[in-house]
Write a protein that holds these residues in place. Structure first.
Motif: not given
Length: 338
Positions: A42-45, A216-218, A224-227, A233-234
């Motif tokens: 969620i924090e990745a977008g 409509g999702m990105d 990519g990866s997430a923090d 982390v992938p």
């Protein structure tokens, strides 16, 4: 001979309760880990509702071969499958995420986990079956401890719609426990729990597709990866975690635990999910626990222990439960009724 038979019966009940409790704990850990994996995404977008759709749709895809194997359930138990998909899968997820968009997460969690108390009410007043005092005491302790775990007093705000949505999530969770128990006493005619879960996930995925509108999702976020507390982390690995562990394993072990215990006891043990989620967030996301949260976690554990330790496992008529019991023994296993 009668004493030996009684000892064997008690041993079977004890083993059944132990296995059921173990499955309930595994389910709580699996469900509790969903937030730890979902938050970095969620924090990745990603939108929270899109994460839920990925979770349910991915799990439905994994369980598709199981659904095909048990396709006869579509004709035998269509209402059960539809109810499980709408309530236990789509309803819980959609109502909870809609609720946290309007009220604090802690408040939403506390309202949602009123479900064990609602389960007791359903069993006692709708099904007119006795419940034990231990289960009732366990619910009170678990809900009180949960209030401390989620720190319900932090940022408390009144939003009627948000609270109603959270209550809707609690009611849907009641549906999860009650429907998981359906057919458990039907012997050989009982619906296979894996088939019920598979079709529930498929129906839930269809409903959530309409609600979440994933087109409509990105999608680039998934490549990519997430923090996660400073570590990259992938994103695909987190998705696998959410789909396989936090959904497939969580639902399978959860439904099986309800069938070996009872809706009211499994519901109290499920309160551990919030405790586990908080501890995992502390360890893996660096979100520190406060003293009230630690005390609340201990109280929740105490409530779950009291509920399960004094409530015998439900006797089963089918071979999966280790053999049937005569009617007098079934009646004597209900414990002290409230």
């Amino acid at each position: 001979m009668q004493a030996t038979s009684g000892n064997q019966t008690g041993s079977r009940l004890s083993r059944g309760r132990g296995v059921g409790l173990g499955l309930a704990l595994v389910s709580a850990v699996a469900f509790g880990g969903s937030g730890v994996a979902a938050k970095p995404l969620i924090e990745a977008g990603l939108d929270p509702l899109h994460v839920v759709w990925l979770r349910v749709a991915g799990a439905a895809l994994v369980m598709l071969p199981v659904a095909w194997r048990h396709r006869g359930l579509l004709l035998r138990r269509p209402a059960l499958l539809l109810g499980f998909g709408l309530l236990a899968v789509a309803g819980v997820q959609a109502c909870y995420f809609a609720a946290i968009s309007r009220i604090p997460v802690g408040v939403a969690l506390l309202v949602e986990y009123l479900a064990p108390a609602l389960v007791l009410g359903w069993v006692r007043f709708v099904q007119r079956r006795p419940v034990t005092r231990a289960a009732a005491v366990g619910v009170v302790l678990a809900v009180g401890g949960l209030a401390c775990v989620v720190e319900v007093w932090a940022g408390l705000s009144f939003d009627a719609v948000g609270l109603l949505l959270a209550l809707g999530a609690a009611c849907c969770q009641v549906g999860y426990f009650v429907l998981s128990d359906q057919g458990s006493d039907a012997g050989d005619d009982a619906p296979d729990p894996l088939g019920v879960i598979a079709y529930g996930l498929l129906i839930g995925a269809v409903v959530l597709t309409v609600v979440a509108r994933p087109w409509g999702m990105d999608w680039s976020v998934l490549a990519g990866s997430a923090d996660m507390d400073g570590s990259a982390v992938p994103a695909w690995l987190l998705i696998c975690w959410i789909v396989l562990l936090a959904t497939v394993v969580a639902y399978v072990t959860g439904v099986l635990s309800v069938r070996r215990l009872s809706p009211q006891v499994a519901g109290v043990v499920a309160c551990l999910e919030a405790v586990i989620a908080t501890v995992l967030a502390w360890v893996m996301l660096g979100e520190h626990l406060s003293a009230p949260q630690i005390v609340g976690g201990i109280v929740v554990l105490a409530g779950a222990f009291i509920a399960q330790s004094s409530t015998p496992a439900k006797p089963r008529g089918g071979p999966a439960a280790g053999g049937g019991l005569p009617e007098p023994e079934r009646l004597s296993s209900t414990g002290t009724a409230v």
